[in-house]
Design a protein around this motif. Structure first.
Motif, short mmCIF file in Angstrom:
data_model
loop_
_atom_site.label_atom_id
_atom_site.label_comp_id
_atom_site.label_asym_id
_atom_site.label_seq_id
_atom_site.Cartn_x
_atom_site.Cartn_y
_atom_site.Cartn_z
N MET A 121 16.38 -69.49 3.10
CA MET A 121 16.97 -69.67 4.42
C MET A 121 16.46 -70.98 5.02
O MET A 121 15.28 -71.28 4.96
CB MET A 121 16.59 -68.49 5.32
N LYS A 122 17.37 -71.75 5.60
CA LYS A 122 17.03 -73.03 6.22
C LYS A 122 16.31 -72.81 7.55
O LYS A 122 16.63 -71.87 8.28
CB LYS A 122 18.28 -73.86 6.49
N THR A 123 15.40 -73.72 7.85
CA THR A 123 14.76 -73.69 9.16
C THR A 123 15.70 -74.35 10.17
O THR A 123 16.66 -75.03 9.79
CB THR A 123 13.43 -74.45 9.15
N PHE A 124 15.39 -74.17 11.44
CA PHE A 124 16.19 -74.80 12.49
C PHE A 124 16.16 -76.31 12.33
O PHE A 124 17.19 -76.97 12.43
CB PHE A 124 15.68 -74.40 13.87
N LYS A 125 14.97 -76.86 12.07
CA LYS A 125 14.84 -78.32 11.93
C LYS A 125 15.68 -78.84 10.76
O LYS A 125 16.29 -79.90 10.86
CB LYS A 125 13.38 -78.72 11.74
N GLU A 126 15.71 -78.10 9.65
CA GLU A 126 16.51 -78.52 8.50
C GLU A 126 18.00 -78.50 8.84
O GLU A 126 18.73 -79.45 8.53
CB GLU A 126 16.23 -77.61 7.30
N SER A 127 18.43 -77.45 9.50
CA SER A 127 19.84 -77.34 9.89
C SER A 127 20.21 -78.42 10.89
O SER A 127 21.27 -79.06 10.77
CB SER A 127 20.13 -75.97 10.49
N LEU A 128 19.33 -78.64 11.86
CA LEU A 128 19.59 -79.69 12.85
C LEU A 128 19.66 -81.06 12.18
O LEU A 128 20.55 -81.85 12.47
CB LEU A 128 18.51 -79.69 13.93
N GLY A 129 18.78 -81.32 11.25
CA GLY A 129 18.78 -82.59 10.53
C GLY A 129 20.10 -82.84 9.82
O GLY A 129 20.63 -83.95 9.84
N GLU A 130 20.64 -81.80 9.22
CA GLU A 130 21.94 -81.92 8.54
C GLU A 130 23.07 -82.18 9.54
O GLU A 130 23.93 -83.02 9.33
CB GLU A 130 22.23 -80.66 7.73
N MET A 131 23.04 -81.44 10.66
CA MET A 131 24.10 -81.59 11.66
C MET A 131 24.05 -82.97 12.32
O MET A 131 25.09 -83.52 12.69
CB MET A 131 24.00 -80.49 12.71
N LEU A 132 22.84 -83.53 12.46
CA LEU A 132 22.71 -84.84 13.10
C LEU A 132 23.27 -85.98 12.25
O LEU A 132 23.47 -87.09 12.75
CB LEU A 132 21.23 -85.12 13.43
N LYS A 133 23.59 -85.70 11.01
CA LYS A 133 24.23 -86.71 10.15
C LYS A 133 25.69 -86.93 10.55
O LYS A 133 26.25 -87.97 10.25
CB LYS A 133 24.15 -86.29 8.68
#
Length: 99
Positions: A1-13
């Motif tokens: 499961m992805k962490t919030f920071k990992e998911s946010l990092g992907e979305m910020l791309k």
């Protein structure tokens, strides 16, 4: 499961998402500062309301982002927590990298 920071990092791309995220960042910083200051003193919203004369419901609205505070209101909050309000402007770019 992805962490919030990992998911946010992907979305910020995504440039559109990044723009929206950057646009709301100042409001989020203010909310975070209010909540952090209040909780660092172990104050409830009700206790802060009693100290400042600001309605507890209004403090809740500030903290959940449904009300934008005026400078005067921020000063009252700071005074109620025996703090000094400091607002600063910082450069958007640091050594060529966006902050």
């Amino acid at each position: 499961m992805k962490t919030f920071k990992e998911s946010l990092g992907e979305m910020l791309k995504d440039p559109e998402f990044r723009k929206e995220y950057d646009d709301i960042q100042p409001e989020m910083d203010i909310i975070r500062a209010i909540v952090d200051a209040r909780t660092s003193q172990n104050l409830t919203q009700k206790q802060l309301a009693e100290r400042t004369g600001i309605n507890q419901a209004d403090i809740s609205k500030l903290e959940n982002g449904t009300r934008n505070p005026s400078l005067k209101l921020l000063k009252r909050l700071a005074d109620g927590m025996d703090m000094t309000l400091k607002i600063e402007f910082i450069p958007k770019y640091d050594a060529g990298n966006k902050m």
